[in-house]
Design a protein around this motif. Structure first.
Motif, PDB file in Angstrom:
ATOM      1  N   THR A   1       3.839   8.835  -1.596  1.00 24.92           N
ATOM      2  CA  THR A   1       2.930   8.740  -2.739  1.00 24.92           C
ATOM      3  C   THR A   1       2.161   7.413  -2.657  1.00 24.92           C
ATOM      4  N   PRO A   2       1.018   7.317  -3.330  1.00 21.52           N
ATOM      5  CA  PRO A   2       0.310   6.033  -3.354  1.00 21.52           C
ATOM      6  C   PRO A   2       1.193   4.893  -3.877  1.00 21.52           C
ATOM      7  N   GLU A   3       2.047   5.196  -4.850  1.00 25.20           N
ATOM      8  CA  GLU A   3       2.941   4.165  -5.398  1.00 25.20           C
ATOM      9  C   GLU A   3       3.918   3.675  -4.330  1.00 25.20           C
ATOM     10  N   GLN A   4       4.505   4.607  -3.576  1.00 27.16           N
ATOM     11  CA  GLN A   4       5.446   4.237  -2.519  1.00 27.16           C
ATOM     12  C   GLN A   4       4.758   3.429  -1.426  1.00 27.16           C
TER      13      GLN A   4
ATOM     14  N   LEU B   1       3.556  -1.894   1.328  1.00 27.23           N
ATOM     15  CA  LEU B   1       2.590  -2.876   1.818  1.00 27.23           C
ATOM     16  C   LEU B   1       2.636  -4.208   1.073  1.00 27.23           C
ATOM     17  N   THR B   2       3.344  -4.233  -0.066  1.00 32.60           N
ATOM     18  CA  THR B   2       3.339  -5.452  -0.885  1.00 32.60           C
ATOM     19  C   THR B   2       4.730  -5.981  -1.231  1.00 32.60           C
ATOM     20  N   THR B   3       5.779  -5.301  -0.803  1.00 30.87           N
ATOM     21  CA  THR B   3       7.144  -5.713  -1.117  1.00 30.87           C
ATOM     22  C   THR B   3       7.836  -6.136   0.169  1.00 30.87           C
ATOM     23  N   GLU B   4       8.322  -7.350   0.193  1.00 29.26           N
ATOM     24  CA  GLU B   4       8.892  -7.919   1.415  1.00 29.26           C
ATOM     25  C   GLU B   4      10.033  -7.087   2.000  1.00 29.26           C
ATOM     26  N   ILE B   5      10.977  -6.672   1.169  1.00 29.20           N
ATOM     27  CA  ILE B   5      12.144  -5.944   1.684  1.00 29.20           C
ATOM     28  C   ILE B   5      11.724  -4.597   2.286  1.00 29.20           C
ATOM     29  N   THR B   6      10.807  -3.883   1.625  1.00 29.91           N
ATOM     30  CA  THR B   6      10.355  -2.595   2.146  1.00 29.91           C
ATOM     31  C   THR B   6       9.539  -2.785   3.427  1.00 29.91           C
ATOM     32  N   ALA B   7       8.710  -3.814   3.471  1.00 31.73           N
ATOM     33  CA  ALA B   7       7.932  -4.086   4.682  1.00 31.73           C
ATOM     34  C   ALA B   7       8.852  -4.418   5.858  1.00 31.73           C
ATOM     35  N   ARG B   8       9.948  -5.105   5.598  1.00 27.53           N
ATOM     36  CA  ARG B   8      10.917  -5.378   6.672  1.00 27.53           C
ATOM     37  C   ARG B   8      11.502  -4.080   7.207  1.00 27.53           C
ATOM     38  N   LEU B   9      11.739  -3.127   6.323  1.00 25.24           N
ATOM     39  CA  LEU B   9      12.315  -1.848   6.747  1.00 25.24           C
ATOM     40  C   LEU B   9      11.346  -1.053   7.620  1.00 25.24           C
ATOM     41  N   TRP B  10      10.077  -0.942   7.216  1.00 33.20           N
ATOM     42  CA  TRP B  10       9.165  -0.109   8.016  1.00 33.20           C
ATOM     43  C   TRP B  10       8.632  -0.813   9.259  1.00 33.20           C
TER      44      TRP B  10
ATOM     45  N   SER C   1     -11.890 -12.563   8.390  1.00 31.31           N
ATOM     46  CA  SER C   1     -11.791 -11.121   8.567  1.00 31.31           C
ATOM     47  C   SER C   1     -11.180 -10.565   7.288  1.00 31.31           C
ATOM     48  N   ILE C   2     -11.864  -9.619   6.675  1.00 35.41           N
ATOM     49  CA  ILE C   2     -11.411  -9.042   5.407  1.00 35.41           C
ATOM     50  C   ILE C   2     -10.919  -7.618   5.655  1.00 35.41           C
ATOM     51  N   VAL C   3      -9.705  -7.341   5.194  1.00 40.93           N
ATOM     52  CA  VAL C   3      -9.105  -6.021   5.305  1.00 40.93           C
ATOM     53  C   VAL C   3      -9.019  -5.418   3.907  1.00 40.93           C
ATOM     54  N   THR C   4      -9.577  -4.219   3.746  1.00 37.97           N
ATOM     55  CA  THR C   4      -9.480  -3.486   2.484  1.00 37.97           C
ATOM     56  C   THR C   4      -8.713  -2.204   2.752  1.00 37.97           C
ATOM     57  N   LEU C   5      -7.616  -2.031   2.035  1.00 41.51           N
ATOM     58  CA  LEU C   5      -6.782  -0.836   2.139  1.00 41.51           C
ATOM     59  C   LEU C   5      -6.923  -0.070   0.832  1.00 41.51           C
TER      60      LEU C   5
END
Length: 128
Positions: A13-16, A21-30, A78-82
């Motif tokens: 989902t967009p929320e997930q 992309l913004t939570t450190e622990i989840t970013a470490r996992l993926w 360099s600008i990144v837009t997601l």
């Protein structure tokens, strides 16, 4: 300097996806690697043990993330837009990156596909 645009469908989902992309622990996992994230405007981030570094310019929960990526001595950042859009198969991720140094373009374009997008897809793909 070059610009890049990519699209991908992420089975989340967009929320997930926003949290990934913004939570450190989840970013470490993926990413499976060292990550540092201060998800606030002007907060800095680092992915893949410093391979990607920058700061957040704009955060719209579950919808949009704008980042400035650091490239050494360049005149313009360099600008990144997601952008995250609901999709019947999860989330349509729209990636736009501007002002990519010519010498880095090919490496950056490939990096968006693998590992960035492919790791996110793998992370959310159900492997029962």
């Amino acid at each position: 300097m070059k610009d890049l645009k990519k699209y991908a469908i992420i089975p989340a989902t967009p929320e997930q996806l926003y949290l990934a992309l913004t939570t450190e622990i989840t970013a470490r996992l993926w990413t499976g690697d060292v990550v540092s994230i201060d998800a606030s405007v002007n907060g800095e981030f680092s992915l893949w043990d410093g391979a990607i570094t920058g700061r957040f310019l704009e955060l719209v929960p579950s919808s949009k993330i704008v980042q400035e990526w650091y490239f050494g001595e360049t005149d313009k950042p360099s600008i990144v837009t997601l952008k995250l859009h609901e999709h019947k198969k999860g989330t349509s991720l729209e990636v736009r990156q501007t002002n990519i140094p010519d010498e880095d373009y090919e490496n950056i374009a490939e990096g968006w596909e693998d590992p960035y997008i492919s790791y996110l897809i793998d992370f959310y793909t159900d492997e029962d």
